[in-house]
Design a protein around this motif. Sequence first.
Motif, PDB file in Angstrom:
ATOM      1  N   ASP A  50      24.989 -16.237 -79.028  1.00  0.00           N
ATOM      2  CA  ASP A  50      25.865 -17.397 -79.163  1.00  0.00           C
ATOM      3  C   ASP A  50      26.631 -17.410 -80.477  1.00  0.00           C
ATOM      4  N   ALA A  51      26.502 -16.369 -81.284  1.00  0.00           N
ATOM      5  CA  ALA A  51      27.074 -16.389 -82.623  1.00  0.00           C
ATOM      6  C   ALA A  51      28.465 -15.769 -82.639  1.00  0.00           C
ATOM      7  N   PRO A  52      29.501 -16.542 -82.955  1.00  0.00           N
ATOM      8  CA  PRO A  52      30.827 -15.956 -83.148  1.00  0.00           C
ATOM      9  C   PRO A  52      30.800 -14.996 -84.344  1.00  0.00           C
ATOM     10  N   PRO A  53      31.789 -14.112 -84.455  1.00  0.00           N
ATOM     11  CA  PRO A  53      31.797 -13.144 -85.568  1.00  0.00           C
ATOM     12  C   PRO A  53      32.286 -13.766 -86.875  1.00  0.00           C
ATOM     13  N   PHE A  54      31.508 -14.703 -87.406  1.00  0.00           N
ATOM     14  CA  PHE A  54      31.866 -15.321 -88.686  1.00  0.00           C
ATOM     15  C   PHE A  54      31.950 -14.279 -89.805  1.00  0.00           C
ATOM     16  N   TRP A  55      31.225 -13.184 -89.642  1.00  0.00           N
ATOM     17  CA  TRP A  55      31.169 -12.138 -90.661  1.00  0.00           C
ATOM     18  C   TRP A  55      32.472 -11.365 -90.803  1.00  0.00           C
ATOM     19  N   SER A 106      21.535 -13.251 -97.461  1.00  0.00           N
ATOM     20  CA  SER A 106      20.798 -13.761 -96.297  1.00  0.00           C
ATOM     21  C   SER A 106      21.754 -14.228 -95.212  1.00  0.00           C
ATOM     22  N   ASP A 107      21.516 -13.764 -93.983  1.00  0.00           N
ATOM     23  CA  ASP A 107      22.269 -14.271 -92.843  1.00  0.00           C
ATOM     24  C   ASP A 107      21.440 -14.069 -91.585  1.00  0.00           C
ATOM     25  N   VAL A 108      21.516 -15.028 -90.662  1.00  0.00           N
ATOM     26  CA  VAL A 108      20.744 -14.928 -89.429  1.00  0.00           C
ATOM     27  C   VAL A 108      21.333 -13.909 -88.460  1.00  0.00           C
ATOM     28  N   ASP A 109      22.602 -13.568 -88.624  1.00  0.00           N
ATOM     29  CA  ASP A 109      23.312 -12.711 -87.680  1.00  0.00           C
ATOM     30  C   ASP A 109      23.139 -11.238 -88.062  1.00  0.00           C
ATOM     31  N   PRO A 110      22.602 -10.400 -87.163  1.00  0.00           N
ATOM     32  CA  PRO A 110      22.443  -8.982 -87.496  1.00  0.00           C
ATOM     33  C   PRO A 110      23.767  -8.272 -87.723  1.00  0.00           C
ATOM     34  N   PHE A 111      24.848  -8.730 -87.068  1.00  0.00           N
ATOM     35  CA  PHE A 111      26.163  -8.150 -87.329  1.00  0.00           C
ATOM     36  C   PHE A 111      26.570  -8.415 -88.776  1.00  0.00           C
ATOM     37  N   SER A 112      26.279  -9.615 -89.270  1.00  0.00           N
ATOM     38  CA  SER A 112      26.578  -9.935 -90.664  1.00  0.00           C
ATOM     39  C   SER A 112      25.795  -9.033 -91.613  1.00  0.00           C
ATOM     40  N   ARG A 113      24.535  -8.831 -91.335  1.00  0.00           N
ATOM     41  CA  ARG A 113      23.717  -8.015 -92.241  1.00  0.00           C
ATOM     42  C   ARG A 113      24.261  -6.591 -92.326  1.00  0.00           C
ATOM     43  N   THR A 114      24.755  -6.080 -91.206  1.00  0.00           N
ATOM     44  CA  THR A 114      25.391  -4.766 -91.237  1.00  0.00           C
ATOM     45  C   THR A 114      26.705  -4.817 -91.998  1.00  0.00           C
ATOM     46  N   ALA A 115      27.497  -5.865 -91.767  1.00  0.00           N
ATOM     47  CA  ALA A 115      28.786  -5.997 -92.448  1.00  0.00           C
ATOM     48  C   ALA A 115      28.606  -6.075 -93.963  1.00  0.00           C
ATOM     49  N   VAL A 116      27.567  -6.754 -94.421  1.00  0.00           N
ATOM     50  CA  VAL A 116      27.312  -6.824 -95.864  1.00  0.00           C
ATOM     51  C   VAL A 116      27.101  -5.423 -96.425  1.00  0.00           C
ATOM     52  N   ARG A 117      26.293  -4.628 -95.741  1.00  0.00           N
ATOM     53  CA  ARG A 117      26.029  -3.259 -96.212  1.00  0.00           C
ATOM     54  C   ARG A 117      27.311  -2.423 -96.216  1.00  0.00           C
ATOM     55  N   VAL A 118      28.080  -2.537 -95.114  1.00  0.00           N
ATOM     56  CA  VAL A 118      29.313  -1.759 -94.999  1.00  0.00           C
ATOM     57  C   VAL A 118      30.311  -2.167 -96.078  1.00  0.00           C
ATOM     58  N   ASN A 119      30.461  -3.463 -96.313  1.00  0.00           N
ATOM     59  CA  ASN A 119      31.414  -3.929 -97.322  1.00  0.00           C
ATOM     60  C   ASN A 119      30.963  -3.609 -98.738  1.00  0.00           C
ATOM     61  N   ALA A 120      29.666  -3.656 -98.985  1.00  0.00           N
ATOM     62  CA  ALA A 120      29.168  -3.265-100.308  1.00  0.00           C
ATOM     63  C   ALA A 120      29.476  -1.793-100.570  1.00  0.00           C
ATOM     64  N   GLY A 127      22.801  -2.592-105.409  1.00  0.00           N
ATOM     65  CA  GLY A 127      21.988  -3.706-105.886  1.00  0.00           C
ATOM     66  C   GLY A 127      22.007  -4.926-105.005  1.00  0.00           C
ATOM     67  N   ILE A 128      22.532  -4.779-103.767  1.00  0.00           N
ATOM     68  CA  ILE A 128      22.516  -5.876-102.793  1.00  0.00           C
ATOM     69  C   ILE A 128      21.551  -5.509-101.675  1.00  0.00           C
ATOM     70  N   SER A 129      20.562  -6.347-101.446  1.00  0.00           N
ATOM     71  CA  SER A 129      19.669  -6.181-100.303  1.00  0.00           C
ATOM     72  C   SER A 129      19.961  -7.296 -99.313  1.00  0.00           C
ATOM     73  N   VAL A 130      19.621  -7.063 -98.045  1.00  0.00           N
ATOM     74  CA  VAL A 130      19.934  -8.046 -97.013  1.00  0.00           C
ATOM     75  C   VAL A 130      18.663  -8.509 -96.320  1.00  0.00           C
ATOM     76  N   THR A 131      18.704  -9.733 -95.839  1.00  0.00           N
ATOM     77  CA  THR A 131      17.572 -10.298 -95.111  1.00  0.00           C
ATOM     78  C   THR A 131      18.093 -11.304 -94.107  1.00  0.00           C
ATOM     79  N   GLY A 132      17.208 -11.764 -93.229  1.00  0.00           N
ATOM     80  CA  GLY A 132      17.574 -12.750 -92.219  1.00  0.00           C
ATOM     81  C   GLY A 132      17.442 -14.175 -92.743  1.00  0.00           C
ATOM     82  N   ASP A 133      16.997 -15.059 -91.885  1.00  0.00           N
ATOM     83  CA  ASP A 133      16.903 -16.480 -92.189  1.00  0.00           C
ATOM     84  C   ASP A 133      15.834 -16.739 -93.254  1.00  0.00           C
TER      85      ASP A 133
END
Length: 214
Positions: A50-55, A106-120, A127-133
């Motif tokens: 149900d998550a739009p691509p806010f990332w 931190s983001d609940v959306d797995p697409f966002s967590r990937t986008a953070v890594r790709v954009n970093a 020095g950026i780690s990612v996690t969920g909720d």
Amino acid sequence: MSPRVVPAGFVRAHTRVRQPSSVPEVSLHVADDVVALWEAMETEAGGAGDAPPFWAAAWPGGQALARYVLDTPDVVAGRAVLDLGAGSGLVAIAARLAGARRVLASDVDPFSRTAVRVNAELNGVTGISVTGDVLAREPRGVDVVLAGDVCYDREMTERVLPFLDRARAGGCEVLVGDPGRPYLPHDRLTAVAVREIPETEGPGLRRTTVWRLP
């Protein structure tokens, strides 16, 4: 059950690289056609839920917050930072560029967590780690909480505010970027910066404020 992992290639294939208008120091993978991206998330990446691509956009609150961090680096320099509701990772990247010791995005959306890594990686930032909720957790090991565009509806605001209150009570600096949404309790906050940010969707500007939780 292990958290879902979205291939980095999917993010790269369905976006293009741009610089947010208010934060040209940072490059991001963003979507030109959000509907087409959402469809691709369903058909090619195992379903978007149900998550739009806010990332896949640089939202006004995040742009204002990232701009504030880059213009006022002492806020994060040498400190441990949590980027709450990280989305594209814009604020997390800005915090590292401003000298944050480390950043947890931190983001609940797995697409966002990937986008953070790709954009970093795109910006050459480590020095950026990612996690969920994290909203049910105690904000331990963090000096600064940065939250851009997190109060977009009533339900989310009711989840976010208690976490921010706990973080502030624990000694964290708490900063929120918001483009005037009605759910944010402005009477409890102190404005530290105001910017006119171009609309993410359509023409015009959004008066966007960076607030501090006192």
